[in-house]
Scaffold this motif. Structure first.
Motif, short mmCIF file in Angstrom:
data_model
loop_
_atom_site.label_atom_id
_atom_site.label_comp_id
_atom_site.label_asym_id
_atom_site.label_seq_id
_atom_site.Cartn_x
_atom_site.Cartn_y
_atom_site.Cartn_z
N LEU A 51 6.07 10.25 -5.96
CA LEU A 51 7.36 10.17 -5.28
C LEU A 51 8.28 9.13 -5.88
O LEU A 51 9.49 9.20 -5.74
CB LEU A 51 7.17 9.85 -3.79
CG LEU A 51 6.68 10.99 -2.92
CD1 LEU A 51 6.49 10.52 -1.49
CD2 LEU A 51 7.62 12.16 -2.97
N MET A 52 7.68 8.14 -6.54
CA MET A 52 8.49 7.13 -7.22
C MET A 52 7.75 6.69 -8.48
O MET A 52 6.52 6.73 -8.51
CB MET A 52 8.81 5.94 -6.32
CG MET A 52 7.65 5.22 -5.72
SD MET A 52 8.15 3.91 -4.61
CE MET A 52 8.29 2.55 -5.73
N PRO A 53 8.50 6.30 -9.50
CA PRO A 53 7.85 5.90 -10.75
C PRO A 53 7.16 4.54 -10.60
O PRO A 53 7.59 3.73 -9.78
CB PRO A 53 9.00 5.82 -11.74
CG PRO A 53 10.20 5.53 -10.89
CD PRO A 53 9.96 6.23 -9.59
N PRO A 54 6.11 4.32 -11.36
CA PRO A 54 5.46 3.01 -11.30
C PRO A 54 6.39 1.93 -11.84
O PRO A 54 7.28 2.21 -12.65
CB PRO A 54 4.23 3.16 -12.17
CG PRO A 54 4.49 4.34 -13.02
CD PRO A 54 5.46 5.21 -12.29
N GLY A 55 6.20 0.72 -11.39
CA GLY A 55 7.00 -0.39 -11.88
C GLY A 55 6.72 -0.65 -13.35
O GLY A 55 5.66 -0.30 -13.86
N ARG A 109 0.83 -1.21 0.00
CA ARG A 109 0.00 0.00 0.00
C ARG A 109 0.87 1.26 0.00
O ARG A 109 0.56 2.24 -0.67
CB ARG A 109 -0.91 -0.02 1.22
CG ARG A 109 -1.90 1.09 1.25
CD ARG A 109 -2.86 0.93 2.40
NE ARG A 109 -3.83 2.00 2.37
CZ ARG A 109 -4.83 2.10 3.18
NH1 ARG A 109 -5.01 1.19 4.11
NH2 ARG A 109 -5.66 3.09 3.11
N THR A 110 1.96 1.22 0.74
CA THR A 110 2.89 2.35 0.77
C THR A 110 3.49 2.59 -0.60
O THR A 110 3.54 3.73 -1.08
CB THR A 110 4.02 2.11 1.79
OG1 THR A 110 3.44 1.94 3.08
CG2 THR A 110 5.01 3.26 1.82
N VAL A 111 3.90 1.53 -1.27
CA VAL A 111 4.48 1.65 -2.61
C VAL A 111 3.46 2.24 -3.58
O VAL A 111 3.76 3.17 -4.32
CB VAL A 111 4.98 0.28 -3.13
CG1 VAL A 111 5.40 0.36 -4.58
CG2 VAL A 111 6.14 -0.21 -2.27
N ARG A 112 2.25 1.74 -3.55
CA ARG A 112 1.21 2.25 -4.45
C ARG A 112 0.89 3.71 -4.16
O ARG A 112 0.65 4.50 -5.07
CB ARG A 112 -0.04 1.39 -4.35
CG ARG A 112 0.18 0.01 -4.93
CD ARG A 112 -1.10 -0.81 -4.92
NE ARG A 112 -0.77 -2.20 -5.17
CZ ARG A 112 -0.78 -3.15 -4.26
NH1 ARG A 112 -1.12 -2.87 -3.02
NH2 ARG A 112 -0.46 -4.39 -4.57
N TYR A 113 0.89 4.08 -2.88
CA TYR A 113 0.64 5.47 -2.51
C TYR A 113 1.76 6.37 -3.04
O TYR A 113 1.49 7.41 -3.64
CB TYR A 113 0.53 5.61 -0.99
CG TYR A 113 0.40 7.04 -0.54
CD1 TYR A 113 -0.76 7.76 -0.80
CD2 TYR A 113 1.44 7.67 0.12
CE1 TYR A 113 -0.89 9.08 -0.40
CE2 TYR A 113 1.32 8.99 0.52
CZ TYR A 113 0.16 9.69 0.26
OH TYR A 113 0.05 11.01 0.64
N TYR A 114 3.00 5.99 -2.84
CA TYR A 114 4.13 6.77 -3.34
C TYR A 114 4.08 6.91 -4.86
O TYR A 114 4.41 7.96 -5.40
CB TYR A 114 5.46 6.16 -2.91
CG TYR A 114 5.79 6.32 -1.45
CD1 TYR A 114 5.08 7.18 -0.62
CD2 TYR A 114 6.82 5.60 -0.87
CE1 TYR A 114 5.39 7.32 0.71
CE2 TYR A 114 7.14 5.73 0.47
CZ TYR A 114 6.42 6.60 1.26
OH TYR A 114 6.73 6.73 2.58
N THR A 163 14.90 1.48 -7.60
CA THR A 163 13.65 1.76 -6.91
C THR A 163 13.74 1.33 -5.46
O THR A 163 13.27 2.04 -4.57
CB THR A 163 12.47 1.04 -7.60
OG1 THR A 163 12.43 1.43 -8.98
CG2 THR A 163 11.16 1.38 -6.95
N LEU A 164 14.36 0.20 -5.21
CA LEU A 164 14.56 -0.27 -3.84
C LEU A 164 15.42 0.72 -3.06
O LEU A 164 15.10 1.08 -1.93
CB LEU A 164 15.21 -1.65 -3.84
CG LEU A 164 15.60 -2.22 -2.47
CD1 LEU A 164 14.37 -2.35 -1.57
CD2 LEU A 164 16.30 -3.55 -2.64
N LEU A 165 16.49 1.18 -3.65
CA LEU A 165 17.36 2.15 -2.97
C LEU A 165 16.61 3.44 -2.66
O LEU A 165 16.75 4.00 -1.57
CB LEU A 165 18.58 2.44 -3.84
CG LEU A 165 19.52 1.26 -4.09
CD1 LEU A 165 20.61 1.65 -5.08
CD2 LEU A 165 20.09 0.75 -2.80
N ARG A 166 15.79 3.89 -3.57
CA ARG A 166 15.03 5.12 -3.36
C ARG A 166 13.99 4.91 -2.27
O ARG A 166 13.75 5.81 -1.45
CB ARG A 166 14.35 5.52 -4.66
CG ARG A 166 13.64 6.81 -4.59
CD ARG A 166 13.15 7.21 -5.94
NE ARG A 166 12.65 8.58 -5.88
CZ ARG A 166 12.30 9.28 -6.90
NH1 ARG A 166 12.42 8.78 -8.11
NH2 ARG A 166 11.88 10.50 -6.76
#
Length: 48
Positions: free
Chosen positions: A25-29, A15-20, A43-46
């Motif tokens: 805040l981060m590009p979609p996969g 849920r956090t990843v989808r929210y970001y 993406t993991l590092l970010r």
């Protein structure tokens, strides 16, 4: 890596990843042929 592996290594929830992703805040996969999102190491590092 898939979202499950990404979240496990980063210590966050999917849920956090989808929210970001939703707030930019981060590009979609990237999507593969089967429709699942895949994330790169940067993406993991970010996310950490």
């Amino acid at each position: 890596m898939r979202i499950r592996e990404l979240t496990r290594q980063a210590g966050v929830t999917p849920r956090t990843v989808r929210y970001y992703e939703s707030i930019g805040l981060m590009p979609p996969g990237e999507r593969e042929g089967n429709g699942q999102h895949y994330y790169k190491e940067d993406t993991l590092l970010r996310l950490r």
